[in-house]
Design a protein around this motif. Structure first.
Motif, PDB file in Angstrom:
ATOM      1  N   VAL A 156      12.423  -3.112  -7.541  1.00  0.00           N
ATOM      2  CA  VAL A 156      11.252  -3.786  -8.124  1.00  0.00           C
ATOM      3  C   VAL A 156       9.977  -3.027  -7.762  1.00  0.00           C
ATOM      4  O   VAL A 156       9.129  -2.753  -8.628  1.00  0.00           O
ATOM      5  N   LEU A 157       9.824  -2.679  -6.489  1.00  0.00           N
ATOM      6  CA  LEU A 157       8.620  -1.947  -6.073  1.00  0.00           C
ATOM      7  C   LEU A 157       8.596  -0.551  -6.679  1.00  0.00           C
ATOM      8  O   LEU A 157       7.544  -0.075  -7.108  1.00  0.00           O
ATOM      9  N   THR A 160       7.455  -0.761 -10.154  1.00  0.00           N
ATOM     10  CA  THR A 160       6.036  -1.131 -10.182  1.00  0.00           C
ATOM     11  C   THR A 160       5.148   0.074  -9.906  1.00  0.00           C
ATOM     12  O   THR A 160       4.149   0.308 -10.615  1.00  0.00           O
ATOM     13  N   SER A 163       5.212   2.506 -12.800  1.00  0.00           N
ATOM     14  CA  SER A 163       4.435   1.973 -13.929  1.00  0.00           C
ATOM     15  C   SER A 163       2.945   2.171 -13.688  1.00  0.00           C
ATOM     16  O   SER A 163       2.189   2.522 -14.608  1.00  0.00           O
ATOM     17  N   TRP A 164       2.518   1.958 -12.447  1.00  0.00           N
ATOM     18  CA  TRP A 164       1.097   2.122 -12.129  1.00  0.00           C
ATOM     19  C   TRP A 164       0.670   3.571 -12.288  1.00  0.00           C
ATOM     20  O   TRP A 164      -0.403   3.859 -12.836  1.00  0.00           O
ATOM     21  N   LEU A 197      -0.282  -5.828 -10.276  1.00  0.00           N
ATOM     22  CA  LEU A 197       1.116  -5.471 -10.515  1.00  0.00           C
ATOM     23  C   LEU A 197       1.991  -5.864  -9.330  1.00  0.00           C
ATOM     24  O   LEU A 197       3.118  -6.357  -9.501  1.00  0.00           O
ATOM     25  N   LEU A 198       1.489  -5.653  -8.126  1.00  0.00           N
ATOM     26  CA  LEU A 198       2.250  -6.046  -6.936  1.00  0.00           C
ATOM     27  C   LEU A 198       2.412  -7.559  -6.870  1.00  0.00           C
ATOM     28  O   LEU A 198       3.463  -8.056  -6.442  1.00  0.00           O
ATOM     29  N   ALA A 201       5.172  -8.381  -9.153  1.00  0.00           N
ATOM     30  CA  ALA A 201       6.432  -7.932  -8.570  1.00  0.00           C
ATOM     31  C   ALA A 201       6.876  -8.852  -7.445  1.00  0.00           C
ATOM     32  O   ALA A 201       8.084  -9.060  -7.227  1.00  0.00           O
ATOM     33  N   VAL A 208       8.117  -7.442  -1.594  1.00  0.00           N
ATOM     34  CA  VAL A 208       6.819  -7.060  -2.161  1.00  0.00           C
ATOM     35  C   VAL A 208       5.760  -8.080  -1.762  1.00  0.00           C
ATOM     36  O   VAL A 208       4.612  -7.728  -1.487  1.00  0.00           O
TER      37      VAL A 208
END
Length: 220
Positions: A156-157, A160, A163-164, A197-198, A201, A208
């Motif tokens: 997941v992280l 993320t 994506s960032w 975003l975090l 997530a 996260v």
């Protein structure tokens, strides 16, 4: 004075450059062209004309267009990475903001290299070019992880962060094209975007959520 001598006098003297300086000039000309057009649409003659050099000289230094393309992108990647070496010692989000400022410094000062580097690495690109661009992204991702104190991110992280980084790249290209937003505003927005975003997530991964608390941000 004869016509031949007049023509000789009018012809500009060829500059004497070191090998490294000549290579840099050729790569700079190539990056400028690659930043505006697909590599397939740029010829050796185009690069030679832009650099004020002969076609034979380009071949002498690089062997061909692909070699020149790879060398130019690698040069841009190395310069960008040298700017992004972490300073350390600050709060994670402050370090992130500082890294973004360095990133946009490079984008502004070396616009052609920045644009050519990112244009050179779409998802379906393979070979050396893809490796160069993907290598930059991987090192950026590892740097952000280090700033956050994360050694091995979960799926997941990891998704993320990647994506960032894609958002930062897109924002950089958009800013170079339009320049209708102040750089500090854009940089703050991107830091806020990371936090947002975090937070999303964190709803899917408790680790996260704990990371957000360490960063001084409580998950929503």
């Amino acid at each position: 004075m004869t016509a031949g001598k007049s023509a000789e006098t009018a012809r500009p003297a060829r500059r004497r450059l070191t090998v490294d300086r000549r290579r840099e000039e050729l790569m700079a000309a190539a990056l400028e062209l690659f930043s505006r057009r697909d590599a397939e649409d740029v010829s050796i003659d185009d690069v030679a004309t832009a650099a004020g050099a002969s076609r034979a000289l380009v071949y002498h230094y690089f062997g061909g267009k692909q070699e020149l393309y790879v060398a130019a992108l690698r040069s841009a990647a190395e310069r960008l990475e040298s700017r992004l070496r972490p300073q350390g010692g600050g709060r994670p989000l402050d370090e992130l903001a500082s890294g973004l400022a360095c990133y946009f410094d490079f984008a502004e000062e070396h616009a052609a290299g920045f644009a050519a580097l990112l244009r050179g690495g779409p998802a379906n690109r393979t070979g050396e070019v893809g490796e160069i661009v993907d290598g930059v992204r991987q090192r950026l991702c590892r740097q952000v992880q280090k700033q956050m104190g994360v050694e091995e991110p979960g799926p997941v992280l990891r998704a993320t962060l990647r994506s960032w980084i894609a958002s930062v790249e897109t924002a950089g290209l958009d800013w170079l094209e339009h320049r209708d937003i102040e750089r500090p505003t854009l940089e703050r927005m991107l830091v806020d975007q990371m936090v947002a975003l975090l937070a999303v997530a964190a709803r899917h991964d408790g680790d996260v959520g704990r990371l957000l608390e360490v960063l001084g941000e409580r998950p929503a």
